[in-house]
Design an enzyme around this catalytic site. Structure first.
Site, PDB file in Angstrom:
ATOM      1  N   LYS A  60       0.806  -1.218   0.000  1.00 21.65           N
ATOM      2  CA  LYS A  60       0.000   0.000   0.000  1.00 21.65           C
ATOM      3  C   LYS A  60       0.845   1.276   0.000  1.00 21.65           C
ATOM      4  O   LYS A  60       0.405   2.319  -0.484  1.00 21.65           O
ATOM      5  CB  LYS A  60      -0.978  -0.023   1.169  1.00 21.65           C
ATOM      6  CG  LYS A  60      -2.066  -1.083   0.987  1.00 21.65           C
ATOM      7  CD  LYS A  60      -3.075  -1.053   2.119  1.00 21.65           C
ATOM      8  CE  LYS A  60      -4.220  -2.027   1.834  1.00 21.65           C
ATOM      9  NZ  LYS A  60      -3.763  -3.401   1.581  1.00 21.65           N
TER      10      LYS A  60
ATOM     11  N   GLU B 222      -9.789   1.406  -5.620  1.00 16.77           N
ATOM     12  CA  GLU B 222     -10.682   1.768  -4.516  1.00 16.77           C
ATOM     13  C   GLU B 222     -10.366   3.158  -3.976  1.00 16.77           C
ATOM     14  O   GLU B 222      -9.200   3.536  -3.840  1.00 16.77           O
ATOM     15  CB  GLU B 222     -10.581   0.725  -3.406  1.00 16.77           C
ATOM     16  CG  GLU B 222     -10.866  -0.687  -3.910  1.00 16.77           C
ATOM     17  CD  GLU B 222     -11.355  -1.619  -2.812  1.00 16.77           C
ATOM     18  OE1 GLU B 222     -11.552  -1.149  -1.679  1.00 16.77           O
ATOM     19  OE2 GLU B 222     -11.550  -2.809  -3.103  1.00 16.77           O
TER      20      GLU B 222
ATOM     21  N   GLU C   1      -2.301   7.853   7.909  1.00 21.29           N
ATOM     22  CA  GLU C   1      -3.131   8.770   7.133  1.00 21.29           C
ATOM     23  C   GLU C   1      -4.065   9.537   8.059  1.00 21.29           C
ATOM     24  O   GLU C   1      -4.338   9.104   9.186  1.00 21.29           O
ATOM     25  CB  GLU C   1      -3.979   8.002   6.117  1.00 21.29           C
ATOM     26  CG  GLU C   1      -3.209   7.331   5.019  1.00 21.29           C
ATOM     27  CD  GLU C   1      -4.117   6.567   4.062  1.00 21.29           C
ATOM     28  OE1 GLU C   1      -3.669   6.307   2.942  1.00 21.29           O
ATOM     29  OE2 GLU C   1      -5.265   6.245   4.436  1.00 21.29           O
TER      30      GLU C   1
ATOM     31  N   GLU D  67      -6.421   1.955  -2.342  1.00 20.33           N
ATOM     32  CA  GLU D  67      -5.714   0.744  -2.733  1.00 20.33           C
ATOM     33  C   GLU D  67      -6.248   0.245  -4.070  1.00 20.33           C
ATOM     34  O   GLU D  67      -7.281   0.711  -4.563  1.00 20.33           O
ATOM     35  CB  GLU D  67      -5.872  -0.365  -1.680  1.00 20.33           C
ATOM     36  CG  GLU D  67      -7.298  -0.874  -1.500  1.00 20.33           C
ATOM     37  CD  GLU D  67      -7.387  -2.001  -0.487  1.00 20.33           C
ATOM     38  OE1 GLU D  67      -6.369  -2.640  -0.190  1.00 20.33           O
ATOM     39  OE2 GLU D  67      -8.501  -2.235   0.017  1.00 20.33           O
TER      40      GLU D  67
ATOM     41  N   GLY E  33     -10.000  -5.304   5.316  1.00 21.57           N
ATOM     42  CA  GLY E  33     -10.437  -4.670   6.551  1.00 21.57           C
ATOM     43  C   GLY E  33      -9.539  -4.962   7.729  1.00 21.57           C
ATOM     44  O   GLY E  33      -9.792  -4.481   8.841  1.00 21.57           O
TER      45      GLY E  33
ATOM     46  N   ARG F 230      -7.288  -8.239  -8.944  1.00 23.04           N
ATOM     47  CA  ARG F 230      -8.020  -9.480  -9.200  1.00 23.04           C
ATOM     48  C   ARG F 230      -9.456  -9.133  -9.543  1.00 23.04           C
ATOM     49  O   ARG F 230      -9.847  -7.967  -9.484  1.00 23.04           O
ATOM     50  CB  ARG F 230      -8.008 -10.374  -7.950  1.00 23.04           C
ATOM     51  CG  ARG F 230      -8.515  -9.628  -6.709  1.00 23.04           C
ATOM     52  CD  ARG F 230      -8.750 -10.524  -5.529  1.00 23.04           C
ATOM     53  NE  ARG F 230      -8.917  -9.777  -4.297  1.00 23.04           N
ATOM     54  CZ  ARG F 230     -10.026  -9.172  -3.903  1.00 23.04           C
ATOM     55  NH1 ARG F 230     -11.096  -9.194  -4.684  1.00 23.04           N
ATOM     56  NH2 ARG F 230     -10.097  -8.530  -2.752  1.00 23.04           N
TER      57      ARG F 230
ATOM     58  N   ASN G 268      -7.142  -3.506  -5.961  1.00 22.51           N
ATOM     59  CA  ASN G 268      -7.261  -4.955  -5.898  1.00 22.51           C
ATOM     60  C   ASN G 268      -6.932  -5.524  -7.265  1.00 22.51           C
ATOM     61  O   ASN G 268      -7.618  -5.238  -8.256  1.00 22.51           O
ATOM     62  CB  ASN G 268      -8.677  -5.368  -5.474  1.00 22.51           C
ATOM     63  CG  ASN G 268      -8.916  -5.057  -4.008  1.00 22.51           C
ATOM     64  OD1 ASN G 268      -8.169  -5.486  -3.148  1.00 22.51           O
ATOM     65  ND2 ASN G 268      -9.946  -4.281  -3.726  1.00 22.51           N
TER      66      ASN G 268
END
Length: 453
Positions: free
Chosen positions: A119, A277, A203, A291, A168, A295, A293
């Protein structure tokens, strides 16, 4: 004529395995399912062209075992492996192993998975592409003094996040400087234990946000987006209900989000399906990258319903070495779609998993209703894996019709023998707050708390 894969090994289970099997069969691709002993009697095993047991129920020794999957792929002489989502889908080492063995990987290259999975690195790439990121540290935080400097610049509350986290996990909110040193130490220790990487970054913690993501498809040169999905209805950072398009974006914000996602893909020459996202600050009406993903997502059917495009087939076409068969102008968003993740869990008991035997199953139907599931009457939900038993996806001409159709479908659906989240999701959909579209990521938790009180 475009190139086509001759055979694909599916290294996954449940509804996503079945989804890939069906796409392969429609394309004339031989499907080989790798399954664990716990899934021997599952519907995907029955419907795949071929199936091979790769290990015991323990996913570490089956679905998460790279050597077991590679051995099966070599034994059945497949052209490529489709990892689905979860398990090894975003494992850069596994993708690299496929590359070393000369087996196609239905996803991006291993170095891209590695870079975007970190990240901190992903945030640097986003900034290089001109994509807005949440104010915070520019790199990994290793010492308390560094954290203190960031805190003085950003202000409280802060969010400490594990660089290798996901789903999460690996996050903690810091309300004040009194607990910063302790929280930093603890989350670094947790990150090391959970992800094998103690790296964290900091952050600004945004308190009134929505979760909005952009579906992208890219062939390494050209990139298209299929609009946004709004995943704000979630609990403990786990999505429960997703919809497209978002009820809060105007045309300018929608276009800005989409172009930011495309720019990020172009920056790394991304290939195959991906989801970029963002968090959307309801107060400032500003979006920030969080981030990517690398996939196919659980909620990909939402985008399929509003575009009419089969994303799994697109994945397979790109993996075969073909360029994207469409341009951005070919993609038109029509109507509104909603997806409910149906889990075998009890919302009244803290969403406790509820595996067991399906005594009776009836799928909903009718215009605009789709149920992606691997369950059937008599199926025993194993206790070893994720508790999702299906995804109810509906389409309507507008959001109100989609909500009404989802409520009708939930009422029509019957899953006896186990407790599921379906009724709870129906209550959320029917609530005045959800219908208004004016809510944030804290909505579901408050809704549940109000029910209990």
């Amino acid at each position: 004529m475009p190139e086509q894969l001759g055979s694909v090994l599916i290294a996954n289970r449940g509804e996503i395995a079945l989804r890939i099997i069906r796409a392969c069969q429609e394309l004339g691709i031989r499907s080989v399912l790798a399954y664990s002993e716990a899934d021997r009697e599952s519907l995907p095993v029955k419907l795949a062209d071929q199936a091979v047991c790769i290990g015991p129920a323990n996913s570490v020794k089956s679905y998460r075992d790279p050597q077991a999957i590679i051995s099966a792929a070599l034994a059945f002489q497949v052209d490529a492996i489709h990892p689905g989502y979860g398990f090894l889908a975003e494992n850069a080492d596994f993708a690299a192993l496929c590359e070393q063995e000369g087996i196609g990987f239905v996803g991006p290259a291993s170095d891209i998975i590695r870079r975007m999975g970190d990240k901190i690195e992903a945030k640097k790439i986003a900034r290089a592409a001109g994509v807005p990121t949440v104010p915070g540290s520019l790199g990994a935080i290793a010492q308390y003094d560094e954290a203190l400097t960031v805190a003085s610049e950003v202000g409280y509350p802060l969010l400490i996040k594990a660089a290798a986290g996901g789903g999460g996990r690996g996050m903690r909110v810091v309300e004040s400087g009194e607990t910063l040193e302790r929280d930093l130490s603890e989350i670094m220790s947790e990150a090391e234990t959970a992800f094998g990487d103690p790296s964290v970054y900091i952050e600004r913690y945004l308190t009134d946000i929505r979760h909005i993501e952009i579906q992208v498809m890219s062939d390494g040169q050209s990139t298209v987006h299929l609009g946004e999905r709004d995943c704000t209805a979630q609990r403990r950072n786990q999505k429960l209900i997703e919809e497209a398009p978002s009820p809060v974006l105007d045309d300018e914000l929608r276009e800005g989000l989409a172009q930011a996602a495309v720019a990020l893909c172009q920056e790394v020459k991304y290939r195959n399906a991906g989801t970029v996202e963002f968090v959307f600050d309801n107060i400032e009406r500003q979006y920030y990258f969080i981030e990517m993903n690398t996939r196919i997502q659980v909620e990909h059917p939402v985008s399929e319903m509003v575009t009419g495009i089969d994303l799994i087939k697109l994945q397979l076409e790109i993996a075969a070495g073909n360029p994207l068969p469409l341009t951005q102008d070919d993609i038109v968003i029509r109507g509104h779609a909603i997806e409910c993740r149906i889990n075998a869990e009890d919302p009244q008991k803290g969403f406790l998993p509820n595996p067991g035997r399906i005594e009776n199953f009836r799928a909903p139907g009718g215009f605009g209703v789709r149920l992606d599931t691997h369950i059937e009457t008599g199926y025993v939900i194993p206790p070893f894996y994720d508790s999702m038993v299906g995804k109810l996806i509906v389409w309507g001409q507008d959001r109100d019709e989609a909500i009404s159709r989802a409520l009708r479908a939930i009422e029509e659906m019957q899953i006896d023998g186990v407790t599921t989240t379906a009724q709870f999701q129906g209550e959320i959909l029917a609530s005045d707050v959800f219908r208004s579209g004016d809510f944030n990521t804290a909505f579901v938790a408050k809704f549940l708390a109000d029910q209990v009180s």
